[in-house]
Design an enzyme around this catalytic site. Structure first.
Site, PDB file in Angstrom:
ATOM      1  N   HIS A 241       0.851  -1.194   0.000  1.00 53.36           N
ATOM      2  CA  HIS A 241       0.000   0.000   0.000  1.00 53.36           C
ATOM      3  C   HIS A 241       0.887   1.245   0.000  1.00 53.36           C
ATOM      4  CE1 HIS A 241      -2.902   2.989   1.263  1.00 53.36           C
ATOM      5  NE2 HIS A 241      -3.851   2.123   0.940  1.00 53.36           N
ATOM      6  N   ARG A 283      -3.300   1.258  -3.961  1.00 54.35           N
ATOM      7  CA  ARG A 283      -2.903  -0.148  -4.164  1.00 54.35           C
ATOM      8  C   ARG A 283      -3.551  -0.684  -5.437  1.00 54.35           C
ATOM      9  NH1 ARG A 283      -6.614  -3.094   0.440  1.00 54.35           N
ATOM     10  NH2 ARG A 283      -7.837  -1.234   0.947  1.00 54.35           N
ATOM     11  N   ASP A 289      -7.059   8.550  -5.481  1.00 52.25           N
ATOM     12  CA  ASP A 289      -7.380   9.354  -4.289  1.00 52.25           C
ATOM     13  C   ASP A 289      -6.289  10.424  -4.153  1.00 52.25           C
ATOM     14  OD1 ASP A 289      -7.490  10.355  -1.663  1.00 52.25           O
ATOM     15  OD2 ASP A 289      -8.019   8.430  -0.776  1.00 52.25           O
ATOM     16  N   CYS A 291      -4.966  11.951  -1.722  1.00 54.54           N
ATOM     17  CA  CYS A 291      -3.937  11.873  -0.667  1.00 54.54           C
ATOM     18  C   CYS A 291      -2.720  11.069  -1.129  1.00 54.54           C
ATOM     19  CB  CYS A 291      -4.496  11.320   0.648  1.00 54.54           C
ATOM     20  SG  CYS A 291      -5.009   9.606   0.590  1.00 54.54           S
ATOM     21  N   TYR A 292      -2.921  10.154  -2.096  1.00 55.41           N
ATOM     22  CA  TYR A 292      -1.775   9.377  -2.587  1.00 55.41           C
ATOM     23  C   TYR A 292      -0.847  10.220  -3.459  1.00 55.41           C
ATOM     24  CZ  TYR A 292      -4.588   5.625  -0.726  1.00 55.41           C
ATOM     25  OH  TYR A 292      -5.327   4.856   0.116  1.00 55.41           O
ATOM     26  N   ASP A 384     -10.580  13.836  -1.575  1.00 60.85           N
ATOM     27  CA  ASP A 384     -10.093  12.580  -2.152  1.00 60.85           C
ATOM     28  C   ASP A 384     -10.334  12.543  -3.671  1.00 60.85           C
ATOM     29  OD1 ASP A 384     -10.626   9.990  -3.175  1.00 60.85           O
ATOM     30  OD2 ASP A 384     -11.308   9.163  -1.290  1.00 60.85           O
ATOM     31  N   ASP A 391     -11.547  17.771   3.453  1.00 62.90           N
ATOM     32  CA  ASP A 391     -11.159  17.592   4.868  1.00 62.90           C
ATOM     33  C   ASP A 391      -9.699  18.014   5.017  1.00 62.90           C
ATOM     34  OD1 ASP A 391      -9.342  15.236   4.570  1.00 62.90           O
ATOM     35  OD2 ASP A 391     -11.168  14.226   3.924  1.00 62.90           O
TER      36      ASP A 391
END
Ligand SMILES: CC(C)=CCC/C(C)=C/CC/C(C)=C/COP(=O)(O)OP(=O)(O)O
Ligand SMILES: [Zn+2]
Length: 454
Positions: A241, A283, A289, A291-292, A384, A391
């Protein structure tokens, strides 16, 4: 078989509902929940990108603008007061400080002294008398919130903030979290994982208290977490991940053992995580998303500095060069014996050939496009993916990923990027980060100076 091999089931789809019939494709192979979600996301993203077609370069630049003032407004409001829905994050209050303050620092916005002192006071009340920071005043100390608190204080960077950290007590706490295997646990009697190893080693390194006792055997644990795919999992036997891959790789670099990983398969795994949506997934077979952008983009920024070692693992004499990570990472390619699988896919091999001298390992403009057009909320903050709410976590890691992608062409850490490296107006340029700790580079240098003195 329920579905064709090319539509393999995602690990995280619930077995009871997976695969489900696809109402639109009666006679076609049935798709899993994740596959259906993927099609929806691709369509939403494509709809956004279609807006770029046929408009002037000026209009396109405007559509890619970073709404700095709106973000600062959203973040500053959150620092002062949060709504009742935030009660679920009561055990994560140092994280909220870090996500918000790091985002403000990335945007280059100064903080007023009163607010800064309030944060220092608050974090001091989260500090346990036996060392480490808890999720709030009176809560048990935890490695994740200790990392968040220390990174927050480094980000504030004042004498008051830095001297508020009790390094002797943090050292005792870190030693107490060290397991006999070499790995760390998150809290007393808590779980052992790669996050715990990273947060412990990152905190020790930034505070200049990293020693043999803390480092001993932690690399062996991280090695056990590198999976057959090439990425790193949270614990041995789990799925690779992006979040854990960042933690595992950064830890190995901080302890000067990155060459023990199979870097070529790690590079292959992470390079393939950037998808048609232009952003990264965490993954295999999962959704994009924002945040990745940092967890995977950060891995690739680190890998870029390790390319001489990747090449050396492949053919010991093919490339020579030094790592450029700076004082916390003194890996010298000349110290490293040629090791690793010796196998590298054509993709990695051509990357290395093209990029050993310069240039990023991912499509940095595409990533900026995903962050600015699909994750950015025009009223302030990031999310996201389209359809989700903003957020502070996603705001922090989208901005961190944006910074990484803007500076990935720069040869020296923090050197000003060329306008061609920036999507949208040049005023979109953020502050550069230290990619091992994810704090703004200037703040890292200030703390490095401060903690080298004592
Ligand atoms: C420093 C520190 C504490 C780092 C944490 C790193 C990090 C983000 C780890 C990821 C954890 C994880 C398995 C998420 C999967 O969530 P999911 O199944 O909801 O998401 P996915 O579908 O995108 O995999
Ligand atoms: Zn996310």
């Amino acid at each position: 078989m329920e579905s064709s091999p090319s539509f393999s089931t995602s690990f995280s789809s619930p077995p009871s509902t997976n695969p489900i019939p696809n109402p639109n494709l009666d006679s076609q192979p049935r798709l899993t929940v994740t596959q259906l979600e993927q099609l929806k996301v691709e369509e939403k993203v494509a709809e956004i990108y279609r807006l770029l077609n046929g408009v002037s370069a000026h209009a396109r630049s405007l559509m890619s603008e970073l709404w700095c003032d709106k973000h600062v407004e959203f973040l500053t409001r959150g620092l002062k007061q949060l709504g009742p829905s935030y009660h679920v994050l009561d055990a994560n209050r140092p994280w909220l400080c870090y996500w918000i303050l790091h985002s403000i620092a990335l945007l280059g916005e100064p903080l007023d002294t009163e607010l800064e002192n309030d944060v220092v006071d608050f974090l001091s009340r989260c500090e346990d008398e036996d060392g480490g920071y808890g999720g709030g005043p009176g809560q048990l100390p935890h490695l994740a919130t200790t990392y968040a608190a220390v990174n927050t204080l480094v980000t504030l960077g004042s004498e008051n903030a830095l001297s508020s950290i009790n390094r002797d007590n943090i050292y005792k706490f870190l030693l107490r979290m060290k397991d006999s295997s070499g790995a760390f646990r998150m809290h007393d009697a808590g779980e052992i994982d790669v996050r715990a190893c990273y947060t412990a080693i990152s905190v020790a390194s930034i505070l200049n208290i990293l020693d043999y006792e803390l480092v001993k055997d932690v690399g062996n644990y991280i090695l056990r977490c590198q999976t057959y795919e090439g990425g790193i999992s949270g614990e041995p036997g789990s799925e690779a991940h992006g979040g854990y891959t960042f933690c595992g790789l950064a830890t190995m670099i901080l302890i000067n053992e990155a060459d023990r990983l199979d870097l070529s398969s790690l590079l292959d795994w992470v390079a393939f995580r950037q998808g048609v949506e232009c952003g990264f997934q965490g993954r295999t077979n999962k959704l994009v998303d924002g945040c990745y952008s940092f967890w995977q983009g950060g891995v690739l920024a680190l890998m870029q500095r390790l390319l001489p070692i990747v090449a050396k693992q492949l053919t010991p004499s093919s490339v020579s060069g030094e790592s450029s990570l700076g004082s916390t990472c003194n890996i010298k390619s000349s110290d490293l014996a040629g090791q690793g699988s010796g196998k590298l896919s054509d993709v990695s091999f051509s990357f290395i050939k093209r990029h050993t001298e310069s240039g990023p390992l991912f499509h940095t403009i595409a990533l900026q496009q995903y962050i600015l057009l699909c994750s950015q909320v025009l009223e302030g903050g990031f999310k996201d993916k389209p359809g989700k709410q903003r957020d502070f976590y996603h705001t922090c890691y989208c901005l961190s990923g944006l910074s990484v992608s803007q500076y990935s062409w720069s040869k020296d850490a923090g050197a000003c990027p060329l306008p061609t490296a920036i999507l949208g107006p040049y005023s979109n340029l953020l502050e550069p980060i230290h990619p091992l700790h994810n704090v703004v580079l200037d703040k890292y240098y200030i703390s490095h100076e401060f903690f080298s003195r004592s």
